[in-house]
Design a protein around this motif. Sequence first.
Motif, PDB file in Angstrom:
ATOM      1  N   ASN A 119       0.819  -1.214   0.000  1.00 27.75           N
ATOM      2  CA  ASN A 119       0.000   0.000   0.000  1.00 27.75           C
ATOM      3  C   ASN A 119       0.858   1.271   0.000  1.00 27.75           C
ATOM      4  OD1 ASN A 119      -2.823   0.084  -0.288  1.00 27.75           O
ATOM      5  ND2 ASN A 119      -3.039   1.119   1.674  1.00 27.75           N
ATOM      6  N   SER A 168      -5.544   2.256  -5.133  1.00 31.54           N
ATOM      7  CA  SER A 168      -6.584   2.790  -4.260  1.00 31.54           C
ATOM      8  C   SER A 168      -6.389   4.286  -4.060  1.00 31.54           C
ATOM      9  CB  SER A 168      -6.567   2.083  -2.897  1.00 31.54           C
ATOM     10  OG  SER A 168      -5.389   2.392  -2.178  1.00 31.54           O
ATOM     11  N   PHE A 184     -11.251   2.342  -5.682  1.00 30.13           N
ATOM     12  CA  PHE A 184     -10.374   1.202  -5.920  1.00 30.13           C
ATOM     13  C   PHE A 184     -10.467   0.794  -7.386  1.00 30.13           C
ATOM     14  CE2 PHE A 184     -12.042   1.016  -1.606  1.00 30.13           C
ATOM     15  CZ  PHE A 184     -10.874   0.990  -0.855  1.00 30.13           C
ATOM     16  N   GLU A 193      -1.720  -0.535  -3.922  1.00 25.60           N
ATOM     17  CA  GLU A 193      -2.170  -1.486  -2.902  1.00 25.60           C
ATOM     18  C   GLU A 193      -1.485  -2.830  -3.006  1.00 25.60           C
ATOM     19  OE1 GLU A 193      -6.190  -3.834  -2.583  1.00 25.60           O
ATOM     20  OE2 GLU A 193      -6.501  -1.804  -1.791  1.00 25.60           O
ATOM     21  N   GLN A 194      -1.415  -3.394  -4.200  1.00 23.41           N
ATOM     22  CA  GLN A 194      -0.840  -4.722  -4.346  1.00 23.41           C
ATOM     23  C   GLN A 194      -0.491  -5.008  -5.799  1.00 23.41           C
ATOM     24  OE1 GLN A 194       1.148  -7.391  -3.451  1.00 23.41           O
ATOM     25  NE2 GLN A 194       0.004  -6.959  -1.553  1.00 23.41           N
TER      26      GLN A 194
END
Length: 825
Positions: A222, A354, A406, A441-442
């Motif tokens: 993140n 995000s 998101f 975020e990932q």
Amino acid sequence: MPIIVRFKDPSNLTDKEVYYPNTGDNFGEFLAANFTRDFGGLETDIYLNGKPFASTLDTGSINETIDVEMAHDDRFTIINRPAGIEIIAYAVIAIIAITAVILLAPDIPGTADAAGTSPNSQLNAATNEFRPGQAIPEIFGSPISYPDFIQPSHYFYENNLKIQRELFCIGVGSYDITAVRTGETLIDDIPSSLYTIYDTAVDGIPPQSQRITARETNEVTNQTLPAKNDSAVAETSSITSDDAVTSGGGDTIVRVGAPLITALSLEIGDFINIKVTEQVGAGPDSVILNGTWQITAKTASMLTIPTGLIVNTTVGASTAFEVSRADSSGEVDNFIGWFGVSGDQVSEVWFHFSMPTGIRGDGGGDLSVTLRGEIRQVDEFGVPIIGGYTATDSVTITGNTLDAQFRTLKFEGLPVGRYQGRARNSSDEVGGSASEKAAFEQLVGVEYQGTPNYGDVTLLWVERKASDRIVGGSQSKINVDLTRKLLNYNRSTGNLELTKVATRDFADAVAYTLIIKANRPASTVDLDDLYAINDALPSNLRSFDFTFDDANVGLRERLTVICSVARTLAYQNYQFWSFNRVEAKVSHSMLFNRRNTIGESTQTFPQWLPSNKDSISLTYVTLPDNVEKTIYRRLQGNVIVDTDEGSYPEEITLVGCQSEAQANNRADYEIRRLLYQRNTVEFQTYYFGLTARIGDRVRWCDMNDQDVFGGEILDVFGDEYLTSEPIKFEAGKTYYVQTTKQDGTISGLVTCTALSYTTKGFKSTALSGAYTANDGDFELGSKYVIAPDDELIGTDYTLKSVSSSGDGLVTISLTEYNDKLFEED
């Protein structure tokens, strides 16, 4: 292949012959080729798979009966015997221990090693789990199921919704599934959510789009994505110096200052965008240098860049610098990464972005932010492959909201391999009151599975959509209402049919476990008796709801667990599985006295409750709340109280019980067992003891009891019977007699009186079926037991175990029988 066992001398069980004919051979022809005609005149009984098949007494039909082909799993038992030997099917019982302690509650399978426990057994504390290398759940009945993950749970964002996708294995076989929930919420009640059931034996396996392994990258946590003009990637400084900018030999030295160099973490080899303006006195600003160059040298406060220009600061001017990191094309370099993508067979890479505080312009209004991802193919050492695959793409978020945003950016259809990825914010920071914070975020690597062989199982695909961020993985609480489907037993034909039906019946679980799971031939299982027990019980007393989750649980233990819930015993007679329920028995199946027992018996008559227990504490699982509940029964003197726990309870966990009626029925039996079933007997007898059925009610005469009499009937004159032993009738008491009959069964209990002319005999007008040794060349005449009404209870027992040492002697264990044990049935 078929097996034929011949007992030539039933008084000596070690004297037997075993034959192994070929499958398909004619049984009658085999007998004609290998045995003396009519077995030398001996009476002979033949059993097929544990049940009577033919007898030499059936002279008119035996030749037709034995004219059959022998099947692969057939077991023929031939018993030659002198006339009148009492047999039922003794030789079909193996000459090994055949023991079954009366209805001891079994331990919970698998609890010795908690690591092997399915979430189904953890009740309301359950979550979905990975159980690699452990047994696939074997579910019976209708326990609430928490399926196992068979691949990592994964998610992505679509239209600002988190889409959680999971593939589970429910268990072995097929199921009737009526509800799928997350926690206590039905999946059907969550908007735009769905699930799909795959019975692999019928529906095949899930499509490849659902058979994926999505792995997150540990390095991405993140991280904030700074804007292009964020202070982390762009800095300004100013200086008043005559040598703020100097040039020579094609290089230009700029004195930007140490704070700017430190803030941007500038190093030799980095590219920068630099704009230099100067102001002389009160004159206007003028740009003297603007472009993108690579740093060739540096000091703590100065950078050298190859401009190829002659640029020098005007004497007395004030100089200002605007510097940002960049790539070779001049694009501001605010990338985060490179990060390694998990997996070595990656064909998709996903970037999750995000904006946790929403997106809104300064003072309100729409705002757009563009977030970019970039990937490159690398080798096993993480080194970029020259000429390897590279790609870049972006997603733009536009809006005027303080709700978190998101998005997922997907790179699909990639050449299979290893990858790295990095991300950046391609927009400028607005500042002020704008909501514009963006985060990486990932980073996810996606690998598609091949075509796995799941076996005969049922799988569950769940897709959940929600505006909040559902937590997936090991904390998921996907649970299923189901009933196991098993082969249907046709009561009319006596056959298991291929059609599967949803069932909670313990008998169906037993039949499946023996015939399908353990691959035993159906002919070696007494399905008639099993289903007769099952069908005589109401539905709430015959259900079995449990999950076996440990591959090390053996066949006998599984059967004990399944049958125990219905108060039923399962035991193996030679190759044949038999069943008997612990319940009130109307009649006796065997009679033991001094004429068919050997030596002294061993008896126990405890004055206190067994093991000093004074109560029962029974635990079971309740539905629909799926929690354990404990009920109690206590003895207060000889009165049964069901309000609270006693001081010394016998604790029972009734595995597989989810019925209140079943739990109460068992507790009622167990507390009465403590009260009424105390005496035990053990003695030895001859071969015929192997005919005994575990759990049967039998009559036993203690030869040392002076008030109970047993022996052999030597002669019969109408309703007068002469006996081998004297009988002492006491005035004022009513005496009862029970004898064996020619077919091996036991007569009814009838009254008898003394003879006037001898003590070795009795008179009974109601007795029938008694015989003597002379009536048909029998070895012995009828055995009898005579007792007054106040002593009869001392002759009433339940057969607890049978074992043979192989020397022709059989050890019998009995435990006290009392109809009061079953008064709550």
